[in-house]
Every structure is written in structure tokens, then in C-alpha cells.
Design an enzyme around this catalytic site. Structure first.
Site, PDB file in Angstrom:
ATOM      1  N   CYS A 162       0.801  -1.230   0.000  1.00  0.00           N
ATOM      2  CA  CYS A 162       0.000   0.000   0.000  1.00  0.00           C
ATOM      3  C   CYS A 162       0.833   1.281   0.000  1.00  0.00           C
ATOM      4  CB  CYS A 162      -0.939   0.008   1.197  1.00  0.00           C
ATOM      5  SG  CYS A 162      -1.862  -1.521   1.405  1.00  0.00           S
ATOM      6  N   HIS A 294      -3.763   7.658   5.703  1.00  0.00           N
ATOM      7  CA  HIS A 294      -3.857   6.336   5.084  1.00  0.00           C
ATOM      8  C   HIS A 294      -5.271   5.800   5.279  1.00  0.00           C
ATOM      9  CE1 HIS A 294      -2.388   2.740   3.243  1.00  0.00           C
ATOM     10  NE2 HIS A 294      -2.639   2.002   4.304  1.00  0.00           N
ATOM     11  N   GLU A 305      -2.842   4.912  13.289  1.00  0.00           N
ATOM     12  CA  GLU A 305      -2.468   6.138  12.584  1.00  0.00           C
ATOM     13  C   GLU A 305      -2.781   7.372  13.418  1.00  0.00           C
ATOM     14  OE1 GLU A 305      -2.727   8.208   8.168  1.00  0.00           O
ATOM     15  OE2 GLU A 305      -4.127   6.588   8.676  1.00  0.00           O
ATOM     16  N   LYS A 326     -10.145   7.326   0.806  1.00  0.00           N
ATOM     17  CA  LYS A 326     -10.490   5.929   0.506  1.00  0.00           C
ATOM     18  C   LYS A 326     -11.978   5.686   0.711  1.00  0.00           C
ATOM     19  CE  LYS A 326      -6.075   3.601   1.550  1.00  0.00           C
ATOM     20  NZ  LYS A 326      -5.222   4.745   1.946  1.00  0.00           N
ATOM     21  N   HIS A 331      -9.645   1.586  -1.691  1.00  0.00           N
ATOM     22  CA  HIS A 331      -8.213   1.406  -1.466  1.00  0.00           C
ATOM     23  C   HIS A 331      -7.582   0.799  -2.717  1.00  0.00           C
ATOM     24  CE1 HIS A 331      -4.432   0.582   0.215  1.00  0.00           C
ATOM     25  NE2 HIS A 331      -4.771   0.119   1.412  1.00  0.00           N
ATOM     26  N   PHE A 390       1.293  -3.210   4.527  1.00  0.00           N
ATOM     27  CA  PHE A 390       1.644  -4.521   5.048  1.00  0.00           C
ATOM     28  C   PHE A 390       3.159  -4.708   4.922  1.00  0.00           C
ATOM     29  CE2 PHE A 390      -2.556  -7.083   4.417  1.00  0.00           C
ATOM     30  CZ  PHE A 390      -3.086  -6.460   5.540  1.00  0.00           C
TER      31      PHE A 390
END
Length: 403
Positions: A162, A294, A305, A326, A331, A390
Site C-alpha cells: 500500500c 492512510h 495512525e 479511501k 483502497h 503490510f
């Protein structure tokens, strides 16, 4: 060290097929997420996504081109054409070795891979197209953009889940800063909305079945999207000399690794990346007015976050606006940071802060100003764009208005 600015932008996403449509959609808080429509979708338990509907590749590419371009490559080429046109940059033969192409993706040619696996294993076919490998490889989009636009400088793809797009744009920034190149075509592209793509993500049990609700107490997972956003990063002096329309200055970049867990995010890793971007850009915490978060809509990511932002900004946190787009376009995994950078340009150029839509109820763990549901008119001079992936891979870009 050279200053770096953005002089062109192009985008295709569930919110529209060009830059202005996407900017307007972000300003209006438009929801581009809805029912997905592709082969075997009825076999999935997750049936929503930020899909680009009514897309016909033959409106953009010849039959021969379509045989060698995966959809993620098609999206990248369409967005690049827009970016180059809006920038007005010319690719002259004598300067072409100073133009780079640095793109991000995570799935690469997953559509091609999924379709050909299905044909071989399900339909029993014994042959595939001879150019399947160059069609599905992760560098296919970057290589075809380089070929199409005669960009003969460094050309490569970054795949860091990502954070891929932010990592790519950060490398473009560094290459121009150092003088290796004078301009770059950079950003990201992704098209993982196919049966195999969604089925794999279903296994993680982090997908929402109804909506993406970042930072909301009722959030229950992420929603995938598809598309591409491409930018022209350029040496500031060259851009000024040719009279380019400067959209923003790319002031800083930072990247860190959590070195902790393959899927669970770390507050410390994210905070180090945010703080590093501020240092690189020479921003004080009080300078930043907006952060494009994010904000995936998963329980762990959003909580972590917000904690990282509080760790870095301390008392200034209550003055910050943050939002996750998003919630509107989904996403885009490896392409997500590129599409989300549009919200930063919207804030800096138009003084509009894109909202976090689908927000229902406050979560005490995410008690920041998330610009719920409705866009806000606000003048900001400095912004950040967060990407956390990830593998614990974090990449943060810092932008500012360019006088």
C-alpha cells in the site's frame, strides 16, 4: 539540492476519468464505491468496490495494444497522457535521457494472471498468448509509459504493497533533487478488482461488505478500488523557465520500516515516517494544516495512525484536519497514495479539504478532526500524505504551496 515541483497530473478512478472530474468528486464528497461487476463476482462474499464502470479499453487502445496491455497498464497510460498534456512538458530527443519513469503497483498485471489461470485450469486450455509475461509483470506499466513517451532515463517500478506509490514518488523526488534527472513521470496504478484479487483479500477478514468508514466507530474494514494517478515531477528552475503551471512543491519525503509484524501496524514506525517527512521538508509541526491519512477503515490501522499523528504533533493535533479519501474511491493498494495525493493538491491549489465520508459516530481512539462527510473551505500552506503498508512499510510525502 534542486527544488521539485508538480507541473502536471492525470487520473482515472471510480470518481471519474480525468483530473477535474476527480477533483470535483472529492470536493463534493462523492461515493464512487458500489456493486462490483465482473466474471464470477457472485461467488464472492465481498461484492462492493471502487470499480471503474463502463470502461471500454477499445475507446483508448487498438486491438493489438489491448493484447499486450493489462488493465493496470492501460490506466497508467491514460493518466500519463493527461499528465503530460496538462504539464506542457516536451520530450525532446536530446533531453529524453533526463526524463525518468518511476511508478508504484502491488498487484501489477493481476487481471491478466487471473484470467489466464482461469483459462488454463478451469477451461483446460493448453496455450496462452506469447506475450503474457511482459503483460503481467509489475514493471509493465512503467516500461510501456517509457516507450510511449520516449522517456529514456531511469525507469523502474516499486512494489511495497500500500506504500508503493508514495515510495515511487519519493524516489522521483530524490532523483530530481540530486540532478540525476530533470523530470519524472511518477505515481501509481492498480487493478486488482477481479475474482482472484478479491478472493485473496477476503481471506484476511479485513474487508467491509457495505461501505468504507475510516475513523468511524462503526468501521468494519477496507474496500478495494482501481485506477491510476500520474504526475509530472520537475526541477523547479526548469519548470519556471518554461512557464509551467506549478500545482505544488514536493518539499519532503520519509520512509521507515516497522521491522515488527507483517500485517499489524506500529505506531512508532508510522510516527518516525511522519516526523522524518517534516524534518526533510523543514516544516515545523505548526506549519501543517492538513494530512491525507492512510485511513483504510480497518480497526487497527485507523487507531494506530491517529496515535502516531498525536505522537508527532502533540498540542498541534487539535488544529489539524485529516481525512481519508479511501471512503470515496476505495483502497487502490499500490496505486492508492498516488490517487490520494489529489486531495493534497486540492487543498493547496483550491483551499478545499476533501472529507471523510460515511462517518457516523465518533471513536474515542480516533478523536481527531477527520472532516466528516462534508468538504471544508480552508487555506492551508503545508500538507502531508501518509501511506502505511503490510510488511510495516511506511512512506510519507510533504507538499507545500509554491509561490
Amino acid at each position: 539540492m534542486n527544488r521539485v515541483v508538480i507541473t502536471g497530473a492525470g487520473v482515472v478512478s471510480a470518481l471519474g476519468m480525468d483530473l477535474n472530474t476527480n477533483l470535483n468528486s472529492l470536493s463534493e464528497g462523492k461515493n464512487g464505491i458500489g456493486p462490483i461487476d465482473f466474471l464470477n463476482a457472485e461467488r464472492l462474499s465481498v461484492r462492493i468496490g471502487g470499480q471503474i464502470h463502463n470502461y471500454n479499453p477499445y475507446d483508448h487502445f487498438s486491438k493489438q495494444e489491448n493484447s499486450i496491455y493489462d488493465k493496470f497498464t492501460q490506466f497508467a497510460l491514460i493518466a500519463t497522457k493527461q499528465a503530460v498534456s496538462s504539464s506542457g512538458i516536451e520530450f525532446k530527443e536530446k533531453d529524453s535521457s533526463k526524463i525518468g519513469v518511476i511508478l508504484g503497483t502491488a498487484g501489477g498485471g493481476l487481471q491478466t494472471q487471473d484470467e489466464n489461470y482461469r483459462q488454463v485450469y478451469e477451461e483446460g486450455k493448453n496455450r496462452v498468448h506469447p506475450l503474457i509475461v511482459p503483460k503481467l509483470m509489475n514493471n509493465a506499466a512503467a516500461s510501456n509509459v517509457s516507450i510511449k513517451f520516449n522517456a529514456q532515463g531511469p525507469c523502474f517500478t516499486i512494489a511495497s504493497a500500500c506504500s508503493s506509490s508514495n515510495h515511487a514518488m519519493g524516489q522521483a523526488l530524490n532523483l530530481i533533487r540530486s540532478g540525476v534527472i530533470k523530470a519524472a513521470i511518477t505515481g501509481g496504478s492498480e487493478s486488482m478488482l477481479c475474482f482472484g484479487g478479491i478472493k485473496a483479500w477476503e481471506g484476511l477478514r479485513i474487508m467491509s461488505k457495505d461501505a468504507c468508514r475510516p475513523f468511524c466507530q462503526t468501521r468494519d474494514g477496507m474496500v478495494q478500488g482501481e485506477g491510476a494517478a500520474i504526475y509530472i515531477f520537475e526541477n523547479y528552475q526548469n519548470a519556471k523557465k518554461r512557464g509551467a503551471n506549478i500545482l505544488a512543491e514536493v518539499a519532503g519525503f520519509s520512509m521507515t520500516s516497522d521491522a515488527k509484524d507483517i500485517v499489524n501496524p506500529s505506531k512508532k514506525g508510522a510516527a518516525r515516517a511522519i516526523f522524518g517527512a517534516l524534518q526533510d521538508a523543514k516544516f515545523n509541526t505548526e506549519d501543517v494544516g492538513y494530512i491525507n491519512a492512510h485511513g483504510t477503515g480497518t480497526l487497527a490501522n485507523d487507531k494506530t495512525e491517529c496515535a502516531a499523528i498525536k505522537e508527532v504533533f502533540k498540542n498541534h493535533t487539535k488544529e489539524l484536519m485529516i481525512s481519508s479519501t479511501k471512503s470515496m474511491h476505495g483502497h487502490l493498494i499500490g496505486g492508492t497514495g498516488a490517487v490520494e495525493l489529489l486531495a493534497c493538491l486540492l487543498a493547496l491549489k483550491n483551499n478545499v479539504i476533501a472529507p471523510t465520508i460515511n462517518y457516523i459516530r465518533n471513536d474515542p481512539d480516533c478523536d481527531l478532526d477527520v472532516v466528516p462527510n462534508i468538504a471544508r473551505q480552508k487555506n492551508v500552506n503545508c500538507v502531508l500524505s501518509n501511506s502505511f503498508a503490510f510488511g510495516g512499510l511506511n512512506a510519507v510525502l510533504a507538499l507545500k504551496k509554491c509561490p
